[in-house]
Write a protein that holds these residues in place. Sequence first.
Motif, mmCIF file in Angstrom:
data_model
loop_
_atom_site.group_PDB
_atom_site.id
_atom_site.type_symbol
_atom_site.label_atom_id
_atom_site.label_comp_id
_atom_site.label_asym_id
_atom_site.label_seq_id
_atom_site.Cartn_x
_atom_site.Cartn_y
_atom_site.Cartn_z
ATOM 1 N N GLY A 29 0.990 -1.064 -0.150
ATOM 2 C CA GLY A 29 0.097 0.038 -0.013
ATOM 3 C C GLY A 29 0.976 1.125 -0.011
ATOM 4 N N LYS A 30 1.778 1.272 0.798
ATOM 5 C CA LYS A 30 2.901 2.404 0.803
ATOM 6 C C LYS A 30 3.791 2.625 -0.619
ATOM 7 C CE LYS A 30 4.957 1.508 4.683
ATOM 8 N NZ LYS A 30 5.855 1.534 5.985
ATOM 9 N N ALA A 31 3.926 1.583 -1.251
ATOM 10 C CA ALA A 31 4.770 1.654 -2.387
ATOM 11 C C ALA A 31 3.908 2.063 -3.687
ATOM 12 C CB ALA A 31 5.409 0.131 -2.494
ATOM 13 N N TRP A 32 2.657 1.602 -3.542
ATOM 14 C CA TRP A 32 1.973 1.694 -4.933
ATOM 15 C C TRP A 32 1.878 3.202 -5.154
ATOM 16 C CZ3 TRP A 32 2.194 -2.903 -6.492
ATOM 17 C CH2 TRP A 32 1.522 -3.255 -7.701
ATOM 18 N N PRO A 33 1.956 3.681 -6.071
ATOM 19 C CA PRO A 33 2.053 5.184 -6.785
ATOM 20 C C PRO A 33 0.461 5.702 -6.551
ATOM 21 C CG PRO A 33 2.332 3.724 -8.752
ATOM 22 C CD PRO A 33 2.185 2.941 -7.574
ATOM 23 N N ASP A 34 -0.475 4.794 -6.930
ATOM 24 C CA ASP A 34 -2.059 5.330 -6.723
ATOM 25 C C ASP A 34 -2.787 4.431 -5.504
ATOM 26 O OD1 ASP A 34 -1.965 7.286 -8.826
ATOM 27 O OD2 ASP A 34 -1.562 5.582 -10.162
ATOM 28 N N PRO A 35 -3.833 4.763 -5.229
ATOM 29 C CA PRO A 35 -4.572 3.812 -4.148
ATOM 30 C C PRO A 35 -4.678 2.649 -4.837
ATOM 31 C CG PRO A 35 -5.865 6.080 -4.397
ATOM 32 C CD PRO A 35 -4.567 6.148 -5.465
ATOM 33 N N PHE A 36 -4.203 1.508 -4.201
ATOM 34 C CA PHE A 36 -4.473 -0.097 -4.645
ATOM 35 C C PHE A 36 -5.928 -0.259 -4.902
ATOM 36 C CE2 PHE A 36 -4.286 -4.254 -4.815
ATOM 37 C CZ PHE A 36 -2.648 -4.640 -5.196
#
Length: 125
Positions: A54-61
């Motif tokens: 979740g922290k890594a993903w550039p947009d909301p997962f």
Amino acid sequence: PVRGLPNWQIRLITAFRVGTMASRVRRDASERLSILLGGDQRLRPFRIFVEELGKAWPDPFTVNPPCCAQLSFDEALMLETASLALSGKQDAFHAKLTDMLPLSVRRNLWHISRRLLTDFLKAAH
């Protein structure tokens, strides 16, 4: 479609969906997650995996509801990279995420994925 996936991927995506939905309504899904993941000892590594993802993903997962028969794009990508991590295909893992995530984040996800998935797959068999 979810139903065509290997059993371990169905269990992983279901755990991901159940955990996400429970979190949204502030419910504890630990018992159900423990069953899906193969034991209480996998709850913490799973939660770390989800948090780091979740922290890594550039947009909301994007996570579909547990009853949805189709994968979201994010879920499909997560399962694809999970399969690469499980298979030890580090170069392919990085190549798949290189346009989305910086190297330090990809390395972190690689190590977290390997730890969780290697143990999870042992429990699934």
